[in-house]
Design a protein around this motif. Structure first.
Motif, PDB file in Angstrom:
ATOM      1  N   UNK A  35       0.849  -1.186   0.000  1.00  0.00           N
ATOM      2  CA  UNK A  35       0.000   0.000   0.000  1.00  0.00           C
ATOM      3  C   UNK A  35       0.886   1.237   0.000  1.00  0.00           C
ATOM      4  N   UNK A  36       0.548   2.176  -0.872  1.00  0.00           N
ATOM      5  CA  UNK A  36       1.283   3.435  -0.956  1.00  0.00           C
ATOM      6  C   UNK A  36       0.697   4.415   0.055  1.00  0.00           C
ATOM      7  N   UNK A  76      -2.801   3.514  -3.070  1.00  0.00           N
ATOM      8  CA  UNK A  76      -2.958   2.421  -4.017  1.00  0.00           C
ATOM      9  C   UNK A  76      -2.559   1.123  -3.332  1.00  0.00           C
ATOM     10  N   UNK A  77      -3.352   0.065  -3.511  1.00  0.00           N
ATOM     11  CA  UNK A  77      -3.011  -1.261  -3.018  1.00  0.00           C
ATOM     12  C   UNK A  77      -2.700  -2.125  -4.224  1.00  0.00           C
ATOM     13  N   UNK A  78      -1.554  -2.812  -4.187  1.00  0.00           N
ATOM     14  CA  UNK A  78      -1.178  -3.652  -5.317  1.00  0.00           C
ATOM     15  C   UNK A  78      -0.380  -4.853  -4.841  1.00  0.00           C
ATOM     16  N   UNK A  79      -0.220  -5.809  -5.728  1.00  0.00           N
ATOM     17  CA  UNK A  79       0.548  -7.016  -5.463  1.00  0.00           C
ATOM     18  C   UNK A  79       2.042  -6.702  -5.590  1.00  0.00           C
ATOM     19  N   UNK A 115       9.123   1.255  -5.581  1.00  0.00           N
ATOM     20  CA  UNK A 115       8.362   2.495  -5.741  1.00  0.00           C
ATOM     21  C   UNK A 115       6.932   2.203  -6.202  1.00  0.00           C
ATOM     22  N   UNK A 116       6.033   3.139  -5.933  1.00  0.00           N
ATOM     23  CA  UNK A 116       4.624   3.018  -6.294  1.00  0.00           C
ATOM     24  C   UNK A 116       4.451   3.122  -7.809  1.00  0.00           C
ATOM     25  N   UNK A 117       3.694   2.202  -8.426  1.00  0.00           N
ATOM     26  CA  UNK A 117       3.501   2.290  -9.867  1.00  0.00           C
ATOM     27  C   UNK A 117       2.607   3.457 -10.300  1.00  0.00           C
ATOM     28  N   UNK A 118       1.800   4.006  -9.397  1.00  0.00           N
ATOM     29  CA  UNK A 118       0.900   5.113  -9.762  1.00  0.00           C
ATOM     30  C   UNK A 118       1.570   6.469  -9.598  1.00  0.00           C
ATOM     31  N   UNK A 119       2.085   6.749  -8.383  1.00  0.00           N
ATOM     32  CA  UNK A 119       2.610   8.096  -8.132  1.00  0.00           C
ATOM     33  C   UNK A 119       4.131   8.149  -8.009  1.00  0.00           C
ATOM     34  N   UNK A 120       4.799   6.998  -7.913  1.00  0.00           N
ATOM     35  CA  UNK A 120       6.249   6.973  -7.831  1.00  0.00           C
ATOM     36  C   UNK A 120       6.818   7.178  -6.440  1.00  0.00           C
ATOM     37  N   UNK A 179       4.186   0.396   1.934  1.00  0.00           N
ATOM     38  CA  UNK A 179       4.020  -0.402   3.142  1.00  0.00           C
ATOM     39  C   UNK A 179       3.548  -1.799   2.759  1.00  0.00           C
ATOM     40  N   UNK A 180       4.060  -2.814   3.440  1.00  0.00           N
ATOM     41  CA  UNK A 180       3.645  -4.182   3.172  1.00  0.00           C
ATOM     42  C   UNK A 180       2.470  -4.535   4.074  1.00  0.00           C
ATOM     43  N   UNK A 181       1.418  -5.056   3.477  1.00  0.00           N
ATOM     44  CA  UNK A 181       0.252  -5.527   4.208  1.00  0.00           C
ATOM     45  C   UNK A 181       0.178  -7.036   4.028  1.00  0.00           C
TER      46      UNK A 181
END
Length: 61
Positions: A15-16, A21-24, A33-38, A43-45
């Motif tokens: 999670x950014x 954003x939540x992603x695999x 880095x976050x794929x949406x905003x960089x 954070x790992x959930x």
């Protein structure tokens, strides 16, 4: 081919904190880095890390 579990114990998501954003883990950009905003750090959930066991203190159903 690697099969990634979608549910159950050991499922990890990232999670950014900036854009939420939540992603695999496979979707995380280079160096985490976050794929949406960089944003540099995600954070790992994790969900379902522990299985529930019935108590053994003598309770009767």
């Amino acid at each position: 081919m690697r099969i990634i579990p979608l549910r159950g114990a050991g499922v990890a998501w990232y999670k950014c904190p900036a854009c939420r954003l939540k992603c695999r883990p496979t979707a995380v950009g280079p160096e985490g880095s976050c794929p949406r905003c960089g944003h540099a750090h995600m954070m790992r959930l994790s969900f379902g890390g522990r299985a529930t066991t019935p108590s053994s203190d003598g309770e009767k159903n």
